[in-house]
Motif scaffolding. Sequence first.
Motif, short mmCIF file in Angstrom:
data_model
loop_
_atom_site.label_atom_id
_atom_site.label_comp_id
_atom_site.label_asym_id
_atom_site.label_seq_id
_atom_site.Cartn_x
_atom_site.Cartn_y
_atom_site.Cartn_z
N ASN A 177 -58.11 -9.68 -25.91
CA ASN A 177 -58.61 -9.43 -27.26
C ASN A 177 -57.73 -10.03 -28.34
O ASN A 177 -58.21 -10.33 -29.44
N GLY B 22 -72.45 -3.48 -22.82
CA GLY B 22 -71.18 -4.11 -23.18
C GLY B 22 -71.12 -5.54 -22.71
O GLY B 22 -70.66 -6.43 -23.43
N ASN B 23 -71.57 -5.79 -21.48
CA ASN B 23 -71.59 -7.16 -20.99
C ASN B 23 -72.52 -8.03 -21.81
O ASN B 23 -72.25 -9.21 -22.06
N PHE C 240 -65.99 -4.03 -26.61
CA PHE C 240 -66.52 -3.95 -25.26
C PHE C 240 -65.57 -4.48 -24.18
O PHE C 240 -65.55 -3.92 -23.07
N PRO C 241 -64.79 -5.54 -24.43
CA PRO C 241 -63.79 -5.88 -23.41
C PRO C 241 -62.81 -4.74 -23.12
O PRO C 241 -62.46 -4.49 -21.96
N MET D 250 -66.18 -8.01 -31.25
CA MET D 250 -65.70 -8.87 -30.16
C MET D 250 -64.69 -8.17 -29.26
O MET D 250 -64.55 -8.52 -28.08
N THR D 251 -63.96 -7.19 -29.78
CA THR D 251 -62.89 -6.56 -29.00
C THR D 251 -63.26 -5.21 -28.42
O THR D 251 -62.60 -4.74 -27.49
N SER E 200 -70.86 -8.71 -25.23
CA SER E 200 -69.73 -9.64 -25.07
C SER E 200 -70.19 -11.08 -24.98
O SER E 200 -69.43 -12.00 -25.30
#
Length: 307
Positions: free
Chosen positions: A235, A148-149, A184-185, A181-182, A152
């Motif tokens: 996000n 995820g990091n 993994f945050p 884009m949204t 991102s």
Amino acid sequence: MATLAGATALAALALLEAGQRGLALAAVIVAFWLLSWRLTVKLAALEPQGRVARTVLGVLIPLVFGVTLLLLWEFMVRGLAVPSVLLPAPSDIGVRIANSLSILWADFVQTYLKAVVAGYALGCGSGFLVAVLIDRSPFLKRGLLPIGNLVSALPIVGVAPIMVMWFGFDWPSKAAVVVVMTFFPMLVNTVAGLNAAGAMERDLMRTYGASSIQSLVKLRLPAALPFIFNALKINSTLALIGAIVAEFFGTPIVGMGFRISAEIGRMNTDMVWAEIAVAALAGSLTYGLLSVAERAATFWHPSYRKG
């Protein structure tokens, strides 16, 4: 010689007058800024007792500050005769917005109401569900979070062309970029939030004989709400940026990103700024609504206990 001397004298006089006008403009701008700053400081020092008064004051302070910046922008552009191609005045941008409402609305629908809303809901929703599912698996947490990091950190300009090739030129490809884009945050913040409950609270739930589901619903999810709303607010900005940038790489002849790319090529910078203003307004309203929802859902949090 007389003609040359006269021309030189006229040029010197013009420069002197221009310098005087510049000094006068600078003095007016500085004085206006100091007065506005003083007003903002006085407003910030107020401590009203009622909730309505505090709310009005909370809106009034940034409003005064924003109007001050717009007026300074207007003064400087007009006073220094900055070409509109480089930087249009706020009044010119306002005129362009008023004369292009149909175009701006069509672009807003294409970019925000279709791509951003769909991608935001799918990305945040799936990120939340995956976080809840992997919460009980240390292996998946240790495996997914580094990925995820990594994802991102991927640049939009690298992801957007791939999504356009996979999903076509219309809004679904932009929604796909927003999902990437949204997701993994939300995943990372939700996993961190689920681990935020203290050991004492978890022991108390076990003492009461609570099941894993009951502990999740009654303790861990409420404790994770500040983290979840933090991801939602982050996000909301990423989604809008991602959709607009993705439109630079292929889109129908409508959309905020398309309009910005097309109009900057025609040197119509007032239209570009009009699109930027619409995007900023949409993003700010979304962020504000999420903040209101966060306040209502996490009223028990220490940061909201005052008043």
